[in-house]
Design a protein around this motif. Structure first.
Motif, short mmCIF file in Angstrom:
data_model
loop_
_atom_site.label_atom_id
_atom_site.label_comp_id
_atom_site.label_asym_id
_atom_site.label_seq_id
_atom_site.Cartn_x
_atom_site.Cartn_y
_atom_site.Cartn_z
N LEU A 56 0.32 -1.48 -0.22
CA LEU A 56 0.35 -0.06 -0.04
C LEU A 56 1.13 1.09 -0.05
O LEU A 56 0.73 2.40 0.33
CB LEU A 56 -0.45 0.47 1.71
N LYS A 57 1.79 1.00 0.01
CA LYS A 57 2.84 2.11 0.19
C LYS A 57 3.15 3.03 -1.06
O LYS A 57 3.15 4.45 -0.82
CB LYS A 57 4.38 2.22 0.70
N GLU A 58 3.06 2.43 -2.74
CA GLU A 58 3.29 2.51 -3.80
C GLU A 58 2.59 2.00 -4.79
O GLU A 58 2.65 0.90 -4.93
CB GLU A 58 3.97 3.90 -3.99
N VAL A 59 2.05 2.92 -5.85
CA VAL A 59 1.08 1.93 -6.43
C VAL A 59 2.74 1.56 -7.75
O VAL A 59 3.76 1.54 -8.11
CB VAL A 59 0.19 2.79 -7.49
N GLY A 60 2.43 -0.22 -7.87
CA GLY A 60 3.46 -0.41 -8.57
C GLY A 60 5.23 -1.15 -8.14
O GLY A 60 5.40 -1.42 -9.00
N ILE A 61 5.29 -0.21 -6.65
CA ILE A 61 6.83 -1.20 -6.78
C ILE A 61 7.40 -1.96 -6.10
O ILE A 61 8.73 -2.19 -6.86
CB ILE A 61 7.01 0.54 -5.00
N LEU A 62 6.09 -2.54 -5.06
CA LEU A 62 6.46 -3.90 -5.30
C LEU A 62 6.51 -4.78 -6.04
O LEU A 62 6.93 -5.90 -6.34
CB LEU A 62 5.70 -4.60 -3.90
N GLU A 63 5.19 -4.61 -7.09
CA GLU A 63 4.74 -5.52 -7.97
C GLU A 63 6.16 -5.30 -9.24
O GLU A 63 6.75 -6.20 -9.54
CB GLU A 63 3.82 -5.30 -8.39
N THR A 64 6.68 -4.71 -9.42
CA THR A 64 7.81 -4.02 -10.49
C THR A 64 8.86 -5.00 -9.99
O THR A 64 9.35 -5.61 -11.46
CB THR A 64 7.79 -2.51 -10.74
N LYS A 65 9.53 -4.89 -8.96
CA LYS A 65 10.67 -5.67 -8.34
C LYS A 65 10.55 -6.94 -8.48
O LYS A 65 10.91 -8.08 -8.88
CB LYS A 65 10.54 -5.40 -6.94
N TRP A 66 8.63 -7.66 -8.19
CA TRP A 66 8.41 -8.94 -8.60
C TRP A 66 8.50 -9.23 -10.22
O TRP A 66 9.39 -10.34 -10.55
CB TRP A 66 7.09 -9.44 -7.80
N PHE A 67 7.90 -8.83 -11.23
CA PHE A 67 7.61 -8.85 -12.77
C PHE A 67 8.82 -8.63 -13.33
O PHE A 67 9.60 -9.64 -14.25
CB PHE A 67 7.23 -7.84 -12.90
N ASN A 68 10.15 -7.38 -12.60
CA ASN A 68 11.69 -7.49 -13.06
C ASN A 68 11.52 -8.76 -12.75
O ASN A 68 13.24 -9.51 -13.86
CB ASN A 68 12.04 -6.86 -12.37
N GLU A 69 11.80 -9.68 -11.38
CA GLU A 69 12.73 -10.86 -10.95
C GLU A 69 12.17 -11.90 -11.58
O GLU A 69 12.71 -13.28 -11.89
CB GLU A 69 12.70 -11.05 -9.71
N TYR A 70 11.01 -12.35 -11.76
CA TYR A 70 10.28 -13.46 -12.24
C TYR A 70 9.40 -13.57 -13.43
O TYR A 70 9.13 -14.44 -14.30
CB TYR A 70 9.30 -14.17 -11.17
N GLY A 71 9.58 -12.36 -14.57
CA GLY A 71 9.61 -12.05 -16.03
C GLY A 71 7.73 -11.61 -15.76
O GLY A 71 7.06 -11.26 -14.98
N THR A 72 7.46 -11.67 -17.59
CA THR A 72 5.61 -10.94 -17.53
C THR A 72 4.57 -11.78 -16.96
O THR A 72 3.39 -11.68 -16.44
CB THR A 72 5.60 -10.78 -18.40
N ALA A 73 5.05 -13.21 -15.91
CA ALA A 73 3.74 -13.65 -15.13
C ALA A 73 4.58 -14.96 -14.10
O ALA A 73 5.86 -15.39 -14.65
CB ALA A 73 3.47 -14.65 -16.46
N PHE A 74 4.18 -14.17 -13.13
CA PHE A 74 4.38 -15.84 -11.99
C PHE A 74 3.71 -15.88 -10.70
O PHE A 74 2.12 -15.18 -11.10
CB PHE A 74 5.74 -14.08 -10.73
N ARG A 75 3.73 -16.15 -9.87
CA ARG A 75 2.98 -16.45 -8.48
C ARG A 75 3.35 -16.44 -7.65
O ARG A 75 4.30 -15.58 -7.45
CB ARG A 75 3.10 -18.70 -8.27
N THR A 76 2.03 -15.71 -6.41
CA THR A 76 1.68 -14.95 -5.54
C THR A 76 0.61 -15.89 -4.60
O THR A 76 0.17 -15.97 -4.65
CB THR A 76 1.57 -13.80 -6.01
N SER A 77 0.74 -15.68 -3.07
CA SER A 77 0.76 -16.24 -2.52
C SER A 77 -0.73 -15.18 -1.79
O SER A 77 -0.42 -14.16 -1.95
CB SER A 77 0.95 -16.90 -1.66
N SER A 78 -2.04 -15.90 -1.71
CA SER A 78 -3.17 -15.48 -1.15
C SER A 78 -4.03 -15.59 -0.12
O SER A 78 -2.53 -16.53 0.61
CB SER A 78 -4.08 -15.20 -2.62
N CYS A 79 -4.31 -15.54 0.83
CA CYS A 79 -5.21 -16.36 1.71
C CYS A 79 -5.57 -17.44 1.90
O CYS A 79 -6.30 -18.26 1.30
CB CYS A 79 -6.23 -15.43 2.47
N TYR A 80 -5.45 -18.77 3.18
CA TYR A 80 -5.61 -19.56 3.11
C TYR A 80 -5.19 -20.44 2.05
O TYR A 80 -5.99 -21.88 1.32
CB TYR A 80 -7.46 -19.50 2.72
#
Length: 513
Positions: A56-80
């Motif tokens: 929630l700090k800023e739009v795209g900051i964390l997501e951009t880091k992940w996309f740069n590391e894993y490519g244009t598609a990756f898996r992330t974890s949700s609840c449960y």
């Protein structure tokens, strides 16, 4: 007695707990995306919710880091124990929104909340029901119907300019004054809505007086109109009152009377549209259009060279049409750099940074840019199971270097003056996902060039032209480096360390000579 209490406790605590644990374990081990790489799961139970503050700090900051590391598609974890597929790949987005039609609807949880708030309206509907409702509403959002708003935007923008001068918001013609532009821009939209003859509010013929700062009862209670519209639907005198009229209300009521099953809406569907459209017709543009125009002024304030270039186009066009003639739509469209600036603003600052969809059946999503799996294999497509949640990052796609070039993170309107054909075409405007895409693209995106949840472009053209013709915008003494793009449902500007002050965009505004 004790035995009865023990049995009751067992039934109320142990059995539900066991059911939840079993469901969690089953979902965790039945995950369909285990073959994809992604960031580590911080919590088995809460997934990425454990780092919500970082997201929630800023739009795209964390997501951009992940996309740069894993490519244009990756898996992330949700609840449960659930996994979410994150995508910013153009071909994957095209498949989900364009090619697949209704095979990737909104999530069930989102649909339930929407139905509870707005009923069985177009924002809730999927599949054939959505297609039928969209056909019924289309006449109210035709280009000719929406152009009538242009004059309203121009008049309201002129009133805003006059108001700024009357209230002596400026220290002097040479200095200007720093003001929070987000305080003023929504008032244009509210006044337009009150005057409009083409929305559900046409029955009011009401002047909100927002630019004059007048407090009034209707302006305060508009937030609750969506509920009232379901409780107290509008009465009409029959089909004669509706004949030939293309405002939203008339179109809805004619759809309730038509015998054509492909365009007919039942009573509950009509009331649901009335529950959704008045609320969104008023509230959403106050935020989306304010934010988009704000970000445009922010970028032009930082790039005075580009602002001067836009002003030169405005002066050239003004000399061509005359000093007392208001531009028409084709006049706005005739200014290439002016429109390139709007496109670049929409690209860099998409007001809705992400969209969530869910696979209605087992499917395979193709990729334009292959990614590497957990085992090191190159993947050009991703199989997904029925029910798989897919998060489409518009903010990352709009800054993807593979699509927009090495300067994708930089402000450069020139890119839209020398556009090259993209390998994958997306959206309804400028290859952007700002107005979504496919069967669920914004129904009135042209009006997006006017106002409502559906409309924005005509409004952007009219307001930006009117303000830049009369004023120059630049950073204040504190600069603009502390402005953050905060995700709050929509992307809003706030000052770093001063979130409690609300939405902020302090710009120095100077009257042009």
């Amino acid at each position: 007695m004790l035995r009865t209490l023990t049995q009751a406790a067992f039934a109320l605590i142990v059995i539900p707990s066991a059911y939840i644990i079993f469901g969690f374990v089953y979902r965790y081990y039945q995950r369909s995306l285990k073959f994809l790489r992604g960031p580590p799961r911080p919590s088995l139970l809460f997934g990425m919710m454990m780092i919500t503050f970082d997201l929630l700090k800023e739009v795209g900051i964390l997501e951009t880091k992940w996309f740069n590391e894993y490519g244009t598609a990756f898996r992330t974890s949700s609840c449960y124990g659930e996994d979410t597929l994150m995508i910013a790949d153009p071909r994957a987005i095209q498949y989900v929104f364009h090619t697949s039609g209704y095979r990737f609807p909104k999530g069930r949880d989102s649909q339930q909340v929407t139905k509870m708030l707005f009923g069985r309206g177009i924002v809730w509907a999927e599949g054939e029901v959505h297609n039928r409702q969209r056909k019924a509403l289309n006449p109210a959002f035709s280009a000719s119907q929406l152009r009538q708003f242009l004059d309203l935007f121009q008049r309201s923008t002129s009133r805003l300019a006059k108001k700024w001068k009357e209230e002596e918001l400026f220290d002097g013609p040479s200095n200007g004054k720093v003001i929070n532009v987000t305080h003023w821009l929504p008032r244009i939209t509210l006044d337009v809505i009150g005057e409009s003859k083409a929305t559900l509010l046409s029955a009011f013929g009401y002047d909100f007086g927002a630019l004059d700062g007048r407090a009034n009862e209707l302006g305060e209670i508009f937030k609750h109109m969506f509920a009232d519209s379901r409780l107290y639907p509008e009465q009409t005198n029959g089909e004669e009152d509706l004949k030939g009229s293309k405002d939203v209300l008339s179109v809805l009521l004619r759809s309730n009377m038509t015998a054509d099953p492909k365009k007919a809406l039942d009573e509950d569907e009509v009331l649901s549209q009335m529950a959704y459209v008045p609320r969104q017709d008023m509230r959403q543009p106050l935020i989306t259009n304010q934010a988009t125009t704000t970000w445009l002024l922010y970028e032009l304030g930082k790039s005075l060279k580009d602002q001067s270039r836009v002003y030169d186009e405005i002066r050239e066009m003004r000399s061509r049409i005359g000093p007392d003639v208001e531009p028409i739509a084709s006049d706005y469209d005739s200014m290439p750099f002016f429109n390139a600036v709007i496109k670049e603003g929409l690209r860099l600052h998409p007001i809705v940074p992400a969209l969530i969809r869910q696979a209605a059946s087992d499917d395979v999503i193709p990729l334009e840019f292959p990614v590497i799996s957990e085992s090191g294999e190159e993947l050009s497509q991703i199989p997904v199971s029925k029910g798989q949640r897919v998060s489409v990052s518009i903010s990352v796609y709009n800054r993807l270097t593979q699509v927009w070039g090495k300067d994708a993170n930089e402000w450069n309107p020139e890119r839209f003056l020398h556009e090259t054909k993209k390998d994958t075409t997306l959206g309804v405007y400028a290859n952007l996902m700002t107005f979504s895409a496919g069967v669920r693209a914004c129904i009135g995106w042209r009006f997006a060039l006017v106002t409502s949840p559906f409309y924005m472009l005509m409004e952007l053209q009219a307001i930006l032209f009117g303000l830049l013709e009369k004023f120059e915008f630049s950073p204040g003494p504190e600069g603009l480096d502390d402005i953050q793009r905060v995700p709050a449902g929509l992307m809003i500007p706030m000052k770093k360390g001063h979130w409690m002050d609300g939405i902020q965009m302090p710009l120095r505004v100077k009257v042009r000579d």
